[in-house]
Design a protein around this motif. Structure first.
Motif, PDB file in Angstrom:
ATOM      1  N   GLU A  50      17.249   1.297 -23.087  1.00 23.01           N
ATOM      2  CA  GLU A  50      18.111   0.996 -24.229  1.00 23.01           C
ATOM      3  C   GLU A  50      18.933  -0.266 -23.973  1.00 23.01           C
ATOM      4  N   LEU A  51      19.365  -0.459 -22.724  1.00 21.74           N
ATOM      5  CA  LEU A  51      20.161  -1.639 -22.369  1.00 21.74           C
ATOM      6  C   LEU A  51      19.376  -2.935 -22.540  1.00 21.74           C
ATOM      7  N   CYS A  52      18.056  -2.857 -22.492  1.00 24.18           N
ATOM      8  CA  CYS A  52      17.249  -4.057 -22.705  1.00 24.18           C
ATOM      9  C   CYS A  52      17.410  -4.598 -24.120  1.00 24.18           C
ATOM     10  N   GLU A  89      27.841   2.179 -13.639  1.00 20.66           N
ATOM     11  CA  GLU A  89      26.486   1.683 -13.400  1.00 20.66           C
ATOM     12  C   GLU A  89      25.972   0.884 -14.597  1.00 20.66           C
ATOM     13  N   ILE A  90      26.282   1.336 -15.802  1.00 18.02           N
ATOM     14  CA  ILE A  90      25.888   0.605 -17.013  1.00 18.02           C
ATOM     15  C   ILE A  90      26.541  -0.774 -17.022  1.00 18.02           C
ATOM     16  N   GLU A  91      27.824  -0.831 -16.700  1.00 13.29           N
ATOM     17  CA  GLU A  91      28.524  -2.121 -16.650  1.00 13.29           C
ATOM     18  C   GLU A  91      27.895  -3.029 -15.602  1.00 13.29           C
ATOM     19  N   SER A  92      27.525  -2.469 -14.471  1.00 12.58           N
ATOM     20  CA  SER A  92      26.876  -3.243 -13.407  1.00 12.58           C
ATOM     21  C   SER A  92      25.519  -3.767 -13.873  1.00 12.58           C
ATOM     22  N   LEU A  93      24.761  -2.928 -14.554  1.00 11.81           N
ATOM     23  CA  LEU A  93      23.443  -3.356 -15.057  1.00 11.81           C
ATOM     24  C   LEU A  93      23.559  -4.491 -16.064  1.00 11.81           C
ATOM     25  N   LYS A  94      24.616  -4.492 -16.852  1.00 12.50           N
ATOM     26  CA  LYS A  94      24.802  -5.554 -17.854  1.00 12.50           C
ATOM     27  C   LYS A  94      24.895  -6.932 -17.201  1.00 12.50           C
ATOM     28  N   GLU A  95      25.314  -6.977 -15.944  1.00 12.98           N
ATOM     29  CA  GLU A  95      25.450  -8.239 -15.222  1.00 12.98           C
ATOM     30  C   GLU A  95      24.199  -8.609 -14.435  1.00 12.98           C
ATOM     31  N   ASP A  96      23.200  -7.738 -14.436  1.00 13.05           N
ATOM     32  CA  ASP A  96      21.970  -7.982 -13.697  1.00 13.05           C
ATOM     33  C   ASP A  96      21.206  -9.164 -14.295  1.00 13.05           C
ATOM     34  N   GLU A  97      20.788 -10.073 -13.445  1.00 18.04           N
ATOM     35  CA  GLU A  97      20.092 -11.281 -13.903  1.00 18.04           C
ATOM     36  C   GLU A  97      18.765 -10.970 -14.588  1.00 18.04           C
ATOM     37  N   HIS A  98      18.053  -9.945 -14.103  1.00 11.28           N
ATOM     38  CA  HIS A  98      16.780  -9.579 -14.744  1.00 11.28           C
ATOM     39  C   HIS A  98      17.017  -9.069 -16.164  1.00 11.28           C
ATOM     40  N   LYS A 100      19.550  -9.836 -18.091  1.00 12.66           N
ATOM     41  CA  LYS A 100      19.945 -10.992 -18.904  1.00 12.66           C
ATOM     42  C   LYS A 100      18.723 -11.782 -19.350  1.00 12.66           C
ATOM     43  N   MET A 101      17.733 -11.931 -18.462  1.00 14.54           N
ATOM     44  CA  MET A 101      16.514 -12.657 -18.801  1.00 14.54           C
ATOM     45  C   MET A 101      15.717 -11.892 -19.867  1.00 14.54           C
ATOM     46  N   ASP A 108      14.975 -14.848 -28.138  1.00 19.16           N
ATOM     47  CA  ASP A 108      14.148 -16.027 -28.394  1.00 19.16           C
ATOM     48  C   ASP A 108      12.956 -15.690 -29.279  1.00 19.16           C
ATOM     49  N   ASN A 109      12.463 -14.468 -29.178  1.00 21.94           N
ATOM     50  CA  ASN A 109      11.281 -14.058 -29.933  1.00 21.94           C
ATOM     51  C   ASN A 109      11.609 -13.553 -31.323  1.00 21.94           C
TER      52      ASN A 109
END
Length: 110
Positions: A50-52, A89-98, A100-101, A108-109
């Motif tokens: 879902e975070l994606c 953990e959710i807050e930490s994942l939001k900062e993950d570079e993968h 973000k990409m 973009d799509n």
């Protein structure tokens, strides 16, 4: 990113203390009286997926009609601690570079 709320509540299911996570496509119950970790993994995977697509927040509550704070106090404390750690953990994942990409590629799509 859209904000999305996942509702989580502590309740009883078949007389067992249970954390219920409500997702758009259904719910997942974590039996707090079981040693089964598969549902914990499933919840985390669904949240990560879902975070994606969305920023999410957890809205936690206790079903006071089914949970007795005197008898179920340990489960209330454990559920609150689990939710707090999951939020971190959710807050930490939001900062993950993968992540973000992934999010950048999705916008973009569009």
């Amino acid at each position: 990113m859209l904000n999305k709320t996942i509702y989580v509540f502590l309740t009883k299911v078949d007389d067992s203390n249970t954390l219920t996570f409500k997702f758009d496509d259904g719910q997942v119950n974590i039996n707090l009286e079981s040693n089964d970790t598969n549902t914990i993994k499933e919840v985390f995977q669904r949240i990560a997926k879902e975070l994606c697509e969305n920023d999410i927040e957890l809205d936690y509550s206790v079903n006071e009609e089914k949970i007795d704070s005197n008898k179920d106090g340990l489960f209330i404390d454990a559920a609150e601690e689990y939710i707090e750690r999951l939020k971190l953990e959710i807050e930490s994942l939001k900062e993950d570079e993968h992540l973000k990409m992934i999010r950048s590629n999705q916008t973009d799509n569009v």
